[in-house]
Each structure stands twice: as structure tokens, then as C-alpha cells.
Motif scaffolding. Sequence first.
Motif, PDB file in Angstrom:
ATOM      1  N   SER A   2      91.344  35.315  20.734  1.00 56.60           N
ATOM      2  CA  SER A   2      91.403  35.900  19.392  1.00 56.60           C
ATOM      3  C   SER A   2      90.482  37.115  19.296  1.00 56.60           C
ATOM      4  O   SER A   2      89.419  37.151  19.893  1.00 56.60           O
ATOM      5  N   ARG A   3      90.949  38.093  18.553  1.00 56.24           N
ATOM      6  CA  ARG A   3      90.154  39.297  18.347  1.00 56.24           C
ATOM      7  C   ARG A   3      89.293  39.136  17.106  1.00 56.24           C
ATOM      8  O   ARG A   3      89.673  38.471  16.155  1.00 56.24           O
ATOM      9  N   SER A   4      88.174  39.787  17.133  1.00 56.34           N
ATOM     10  CA  SER A   4      87.268  39.783  15.985  1.00 56.34           C
ATOM     11  C   SER A   4      87.916  40.538  14.830  1.00 56.34           C
ATOM     12  O   SER A   4      88.556  41.567  15.027  1.00 56.34           O
ATOM     13  N   GLN A   5      87.744  40.027  13.613  1.00 54.02           N
ATOM     14  CA  GLN A   5      88.281  40.707  12.436  1.00 54.02           C
ATOM     15  C   GLN A   5      87.492  41.990  12.189  1.00 54.02           C
ATOM     16  O   GLN A   5      86.271  41.993  12.190  1.00 54.02           O
ATOM     17  N   MET A   6      88.220  43.076  11.978  1.00 53.03           N
ATOM     18  CA  MET A   6      87.601  44.363  11.691  1.00 53.03           C
ATOM     19  C   MET A   6      87.860  44.700  10.227  1.00 53.03           C
ATOM     20  O   MET A   6      89.007  44.723   9.783  1.00 53.03           O
ATOM     21  N   LEU A   7      86.795  44.936   9.478  1.00 55.08           N
ATOM     22  CA  LEU A   7      86.879  45.215   8.053  1.00 55.08           C
ATOM     23  C   LEU A   7      86.798  46.715   7.792  1.00 55.08           C
ATOM     24  O   LEU A   7      86.023  47.421   8.436  1.00 55.08           O
ATOM     25  N   GLU A  11      86.070  47.504   2.156  1.00 49.13           N
ATOM     26  CA  GLU A  11      85.987  46.046   2.061  1.00 49.13           C
ATOM     27  C   GLU A  11      84.541  45.580   2.214  1.00 49.13           C
ATOM     28  O   GLU A  11      84.088  44.681   1.501  1.00 49.13           O
ATOM     29  N   ARG A  44      85.243  51.049  10.748  1.00 49.24           N
ATOM     30  CA  ARG A  44      85.421  49.611  10.644  1.00 49.24           C
ATOM     31  C   ARG A  44      84.098  48.926  10.972  1.00 49.24           C
ATOM     32  O   ARG A  44      83.261  49.457  11.694  1.00 49.24           O
ATOM     33  N   SER A  46      82.898  44.995  12.259  1.00 52.67           N
ATOM     34  CA  SER A  46      83.404  43.696  12.687  1.00 52.67           C
ATOM     35  C   SER A  46      82.813  42.609  11.788  1.00 52.67           C
ATOM     36  O   SER A  46      81.683  42.725  11.303  1.00 52.67           O
ATOM     37  N   ARG A  47      83.590  41.579  11.551  1.00 48.88           N
ATOM     38  CA  ARG A  47      83.130  40.449  10.734  1.00 48.88           C
ATOM     39  C   ARG A  47      81.870  39.853  11.340  1.00 48.88           C
ATOM     40  O   ARG A  47      80.925  39.511  10.639  1.00 48.88           O
TER      41      ARG A  47
END
Length: 62
Positions: A2-7, A11, A44, A46-47
Motif C-alpha cells: 500500500s502507498r502512503s496517503q498524500m494530502l 487539506e 503534497r 504524506s499522512r
Amino acid sequence: MSRSQMLKLQEVLDEIGMSRAAFYRMRARGKAPKLHKLPNGQLRVSRANLDAWWAKCEQSNI
């Protein structure tokens, strides 16, 4: 894998309750979460970086 969520920057600003100008002042002082610049110029966060930054902020306010 899984890839890290990029905000998106907006946001992040909404989540932390901060204006763009205040965020950039904090970034200039080296106190903001790490930004990633995409090839199209968008920013971006990252979360994982945002969560780590929040944890660091909470620890420093003890």
C-alpha cells in the motif's frame, strides 16, 4: 504493497486550522511537516509525515 496517503496542501491547512501564509512562515523556520513537490508543481504532505508532525507538536506542549 500500500502507498502512503498524500494530502493536498489545502487539506493539511484545513486539518491543522492554519492559513497558507502562517504555514509558509512556519515552513521557513523549519517547523512545518515535510512537503513533496510533484512534477506539475502541486504540493503534497504524506499522512505519515503529518501524523508524526502532530505527535511532535503534542510532545513539545507537555
